[in-house]
Write an enzyme that holds these catalytic residues in place. Structure first.
Site, short mmCIF file in Angstrom:
data_model
loop_
_atom_site.label_atom_id
_atom_site.label_comp_id
_atom_site.label_asym_id
_atom_site.label_seq_id
_atom_site.Cartn_x
_atom_site.Cartn_y
_atom_site.Cartn_z
N GLU A 107 -53.06 -25.47 -2.60
CA GLU A 107 -53.71 -26.75 -2.35
C GLU A 107 -54.28 -26.83 -0.94
OE1 GLU A 107 -51.70 -30.03 -5.15
OE2 GLU A 107 -50.24 -29.01 -3.88
N GLU A 127 -46.03 -25.70 -10.07
CA GLU A 127 -45.16 -26.86 -9.85
C GLU A 127 -44.46 -27.39 -11.10
OE1 GLU A 127 -48.06 -27.12 -6.30
OE2 GLU A 127 -48.06 -26.37 -8.37
#
Length: 242
Positions: A107, A127
């Site tokens: 990210e 995740e």
């Protein structure tokens, strides 16, 4: 700085994530120090080049810290606020990625304007396997970078993008041999710095604005048309052409 190495040059800021024993996992201290970098670049804008020490860019966020975070920390958007701030920096940003860019590390790279990768690079967002979601920008940035279908493959099916897939999807500008990514990123910043700084700032601002903004384009261009830099650069071009 305890988690970063900073090389603050006249024409660029070079930042290295420096927790190699933890694969440069992004912890709270690194978040705080990266906010300090952002403050410097907001005050004195110039391009940012960011990489990781050792073999990896960033293997993710610090899982031990994440495990202890609760609802209030999630609502505070600790990592997301930083990555949004990096994405909003006034001048172009370049991520030089080798090895793992996973979870929060991915990210962080998505928040940069341009990414260059080595043949060892792997981008991914695992995740959900840890019971959470990629909530620090991947849900909206990744599909803008690679398209909705590939983004869902990464976010929902656990697909990792190796260097070749990242290049095919447009996530990275180029793939280089291991160890050459820093020099390649500097080459990109060199090309960026050959352009007019105000033109770069306004182009990034307009390009990142949502929707159609033709009037904003015209206003930005009007500002640039009145700049001395535009006149000098065009004069030099015409004289060279003669």
């Amino acid at each position: 700085m305890n988690t970063l190495t900073i090389d603050d040059r006249a024409d660029r800021m070079v930042v290295t994530l420096d927790r190699p024993q933890q694969r440069n996992a992004i912890n709270a201290e690194m978040i705080s120090e990266l906010h300090q970098v952002c403050a410097l670049l907001e005050d004195a804008p110039k391009p940012l080049l960011i990489s990781g020490s050792g073999d990896h860019f960033a293997g993710g966020a610090d899982i031990a810290e994440l495990r202890e975070r609760g609802r209030d920390e999630a609502l505070a958007g600790i990592n997301r606020n930083l990555f949004d701030r990096i994405a909003g920096l006034p001048m172009p940003t370049v991520a030089a990625v080798s090895g793992f860019a996973l979870g929060g590390g991915a990210e962080l790279s998505y928040a940069c304007d341009i990414r260059v990768a080595t043949e060892t690079a792997v981008f991914g967002n695992p995740e959900p396997g840890l019971g959470i979601m990629a909530a620090a920008g991947a849900s909206y940035r990744l599909q803008e970078l690679v398209g909705r279908s590939i983004a869902k493959q990464v976010l929902l099916a656990g697909r990792n993008l190796d260097a070749a897939a990242a290049l095919r999807s447009g996530l990275v500008i180029s793939v280089v041999a291991p160890g050459e990514h820093i020099a390649a990123a500097h080459g990109i910043v060199d090309r960026i710095n050959r352009s007019a700084p105000l033109a770069l700032r306004l182009t990034k601002l307009i390009a990142d604005a949502p929707g159609t903004h033709s009037f904003a384009d015209d206003i930005a261009q009007a500002v640039l048309f009145e700049s001395r830099d535009k006149h000098d650069r065009m004069t030099a071009f015409l004289e060279k052409k003669k």
